[in-house]
Write a protein that holds these residues in place. Structure first.
Motif, mmCIF file in Angstrom:
data_model
loop_
_atom_site.group_PDB
_atom_site.id
_atom_site.type_symbol
_atom_site.label_atom_id
_atom_site.label_comp_id
_atom_site.label_asym_id
_atom_site.label_seq_id
_atom_site.Cartn_x
_atom_site.Cartn_y
_atom_site.Cartn_z
ATOM 1 N N ASP A 1 50.075 46.104 39.230
ATOM 2 C CA ASP A 1 49.918 47.231 40.148
ATOM 3 C C ASP A 1 50.894 47.042 41.309
ATOM 4 O O ASP A 1 51.404 45.942 41.541
ATOM 5 C CB ASP A 1 48.470 47.427 40.607
ATOM 6 N N ASN B 1 49.728 44.339 44.178
ATOM 7 C CA ASN B 1 49.450 42.928 43.900
ATOM 8 C C ASN B 1 50.356 42.308 42.850
ATOM 9 O O ASN B 1 50.251 41.121 42.576
ATOM 10 C CB ASN B 1 47.995 42.782 43.437
ATOM 11 N N ILE C 1 48.384 41.542 37.676
ATOM 12 C CA ILE C 1 46.966 41.310 37.979
ATOM 13 C C ILE C 1 46.167 40.856 36.753
ATOM 14 O O ILE C 1 44.987 40.513 36.881
ATOM 15 C CB ILE C 1 46.306 42.578 38.556
ATOM 16 N N SER D 1 41.582 39.286 34.506
ATOM 17 C CA SER D 1 42.213 39.763 35.734
ATOM 18 C C SER D 1 42.008 38.763 36.865
ATOM 19 O O SER D 1 40.965 38.113 36.953
ATOM 20 C CB SER D 1 41.626 41.124 36.140
ATOM 21 N N LEU E 1 42.158 39.891 39.905
ATOM 22 C CA LEU E 1 41.811 40.814 40.996
ATOM 23 C C LEU E 1 40.366 41.259 40.836
ATOM 24 O O LEU E 1 39.940 41.617 39.737
ATOM 25 C CB LEU E 1 42.741 42.028 40.949
ATOM 26 N N GLY F 1 39.387 44.203 38.688
ATOM 27 C CA GLY F 1 40.560 44.442 37.846
ATOM 28 C C GLY F 1 40.202 44.830 36.423
ATOM 29 O O GLY F 1 40.802 45.741 35.848
ATOM 30 N N GLN G 1 39.081 48.456 36.254
ATOM 31 C CA GLN G 1 40.189 49.404 36.347
ATOM 32 C C GLN G 1 40.998 49.431 35.045
ATOM 33 O O GLN G 1 41.407 50.495 34.581
ATOM 34 C CB GLN G 1 41.099 49.044 37.525
#
Length: 614
Positions: free
Chosen positions: A548, A551, A554, A574, A576, A579, A582
């Motif tokens: 992304d 960041n 990820i 992930s 994050l 993450g 998403q």
């Protein structure tokens, strides 16, 4: 020849063995017509007969095609698996005695064809404790004997022991068959195949199943009652246990008690009512270990306590509880046929998946500095860091334990020292042990290291070897069942995966890029092998990096076709928070719905994860 003619067959002892199969306007299938064995000469001393609709007793072309398809659908990569007894909702029995006999006979013929002529060929047969094992063993005996081989019955055994029966003297059989379905429910069973060079590859098993499909479709009497040579019962497990004990004694070389080097150690074994109980009473106990508190050692094909699987949370939690209750040094969890294992350290920390690979990497890299370690492409970025920080090289490869092992074999042949090959499922093979995925041998290596550390004055235990392994912040695995007739499920699964690749390559999923899977000889997300002689693909799969703008990288996504079931597996990790959620939303909204692939996929797990995070 009349247009209704199905083909020419050889009739003997109530069976029809095809000499060739001909359909005037519709070939039986591309696979069948391509195999030379369909045109082999008639066996000596039997009469050729026409099997036609006008002479009676013939099957329609569609019926023959379906009969053959039943056998081919039993192949699962390098294994054969199916439903052996009733009791599974929505599934009918397909691994019948008739099917098993035809496959066993075809395997034995395949072995004979690869051997020098003029001597008898020997095949050992083992089984796990499943309740269908005895009946299917009899079918294996019949098939192997029918092919003209000598049969040796090992009885209750482990998958690694079956291979070892081909190399350990004085047994040294030419080949071996193991009846098992690993950790699958009691209703299932299957077959694994070995020669002296190791387990068979997927293309080899495909050839054997093709041979068997023709036999099965043309056989009037489905199961033979005649054993040309009755099987000889052998106690190989005793010899195999002694082999493991000798390795432990020799490599520990205890200065005070050579023959009982595990004296003073408490080890808990959870065999899950599979074949692994032998490791307690025939290996650990005889080496002086205290195994009081071990679990589910008695073989029980109904698996009443939990799934025999080192990835199973119940199996791990029960082992952990017993270890803590008895203040033990190590806990061990085996799967049903003991080709996989997991452990629990003395503090009660479960070690499987990436952690087990890291533990074995630490041990192997101490013995073989700078060696390459091959894993499947679902391992974490943190594992790569763990291996490289210790001076090793990490080669990520296709999912599938046979793929991972074969990659290690190929690297060694290319002059690249590769001592460890492991999959996140717990399958692990070592160069020093015939490249065999042996869960008991893995535990032997860990036990030797545990004792070595103790002799050097350390009380930290084996868990300390992976204390610097970072864990991904988030990870998830989702399954998407293919909604299709069984015969078309593989084709539909491949269609989804190839469409996914196209979406990524064409930039339709912003921030998603095909991953090269590390510094090795593979590109396009584990799919295409750039060696001079690439291995055939047994299942389609891709790994994708996810970025992304804020960041950077990820995490990653891995989409693959299951070789065991009509579904797709979606793995993701992930670094994050949020993450994986998403990633899943983008996968659904920007790929599944836009591409239309959701029409023939069961996306319930995807929806549940998006709505609940579970």
């Amino acid at each position: 020849m009349a247009s209704t003619t199905l083909g020419t067959s050889i009739k003997t002892r109530g069976d029809s063995f095809p000499n060739f199969i001909l359909f005037p306007n519709k070939p039986l299938s591309p696979k069948v017509s391509s195999f030379a064995f369909l045109k082999r000469a008639a066996p000596r001393g039997v009469a050729a007969t026409w099997r036609t609709a006008e002479h009676g007793g013939a099957l329609a072309a569609e019926e023959v095609d379906e009969e053959m398809g039943r056998i081919r659908r039993l192949q699962n990569g390098s294994d054969v698996r199916g439903v052996a007894i009733e009791g599974e909702k929505g599934r009918t029995v397909d691994l019948t005695a008739a099917a098993v006999e035809a496959i066993a006979e075809s395997f034995a013929e395949w072995v004979i064809n690869g051997m020098e002529t003029g001597r008898s060929v020997s095949v050992s047969v083992g089984r796990d404790p499943r309740i269908s094992g005895s009946a299917l063993s009899a079918a294996v005996f019949a098939g192997v004997s029918r092919a003209g081989c000598l049969v040796f019955d090992m009885g209750l055994a482990t998958t690694p022991a079956c291979f070892m029966s081909t190399v350990l003297s004085p047994f040294s059989y030419d080949a071996s068959i193991m009846l098992t379905a690993s950790h699958l429910p009691y209703t299932r069973n299957g077959m694994k195949f070995f020669t002296k060079r190791g387990g068979l590859s997927s293309p080899e098993v495909e050839e054997i199943c093709d041979r068997a499909a023709v036999k099965y479709a043309n056989r009037v009497v489905k199961v033979s009652t005649l054993l040309r040579t009755p099987p000889s019962k052998v106690d190989f497990m005793g010899a195999y246990s002694k082999h493991l004990r000798d390795i432990i004694k020799q490599r520990i070389n205890h200065p005070l008690h050579y023959d009982t080097p595990l004296q003073g150690f408490k080890i808990i074994v959870n065999a899950g009512n599979g074949s692994g109980g032998f490791f307690t009473w025939d290996v650990l106990d005889k080496l002086g270990a205290d195994t009081f508190g071990s679990l589910h050692l008695n073989p029980d094909g109904m698996f009443p306590n939990h799934i025999p699987n080192p990835e199973d949370k119940t199996a791990m939690s029960l082992t952990r509880a017993s270890l803590l209750d008895h203040n033990a040094d190590l806990g061990v969890v085996f799967d049903t046929d003991v080709d996989r294992s997991g452990v629990v350290d003395h503090e009660g920390n479960p070690i499987n998946g990436d952690k087990l690979i890291a533990l074995m990497s630490a041990i192997v890299l101490r013995e073989h500095p700078a060696t390459t370690i091959v894993t499947d492409a679902r391992t974490s970025v943190a594992l790569t860091k763990f291996i490289t920080n210790r001076g090793g090289r990490h080669c990520l490869y296709r999912v599938g334990y046979r793929n991972v092992i074969d990659k290690g074999i190929q690297l060694n042949m290319d002059g690249i020292e590769t001592h460890l090959m492991m999959e996140t499922s717990g399958h692990g093979a070592l160069k020093e042990n015939y490249f065999l995925d042996d869960g008991a041998y893995m535990v032997v290596k860990i036990i030797i290291e545990m004792v070595r550390m103790k002799l050097e004055g350390s009380n930290e235990g084996i868990g300390s070897l992976i204390k610097d392994l970072e864990e991904p912040l988030e990870s998830a695995e989702l399954r998407l069942n293919v909604i299709s007739e069984p015969s078309f499920a593989k084709e539909k699964a491949v269609e989804v995966i190839e469409t996914f690749r196209d979406f990524v390559q064409e930039g339709k999923l912003e921030g998603w890029e095909l991953d090269s899977c590390g510094d090795c000889w593979v590109h396009e997300g584990c799919l295409v092998d750039l060696n001079d002689h690439p291995k055939p693909i047994d299942a389609q799969m891709y790994r994708v990096k996810v970025f992304d703008e804020e960041n950077g990288e990820i995490g990653w996504v891995h989409l693959r076709q299951s070789i065991h079931n009509p579904n797709l597996a979606l793995n993701m990790q992930s670094s994050l928070l949020g993450g994986c959620l998403q990633i899943t939303k983008d996968f659904r909204d920007k790929f599944l719905l836009v591409s239309g692939c959701d029409r023939f996929l069961d996306v319930d797990q995807v929806e549940k994860f998006i709505n609940t995070g579970l």
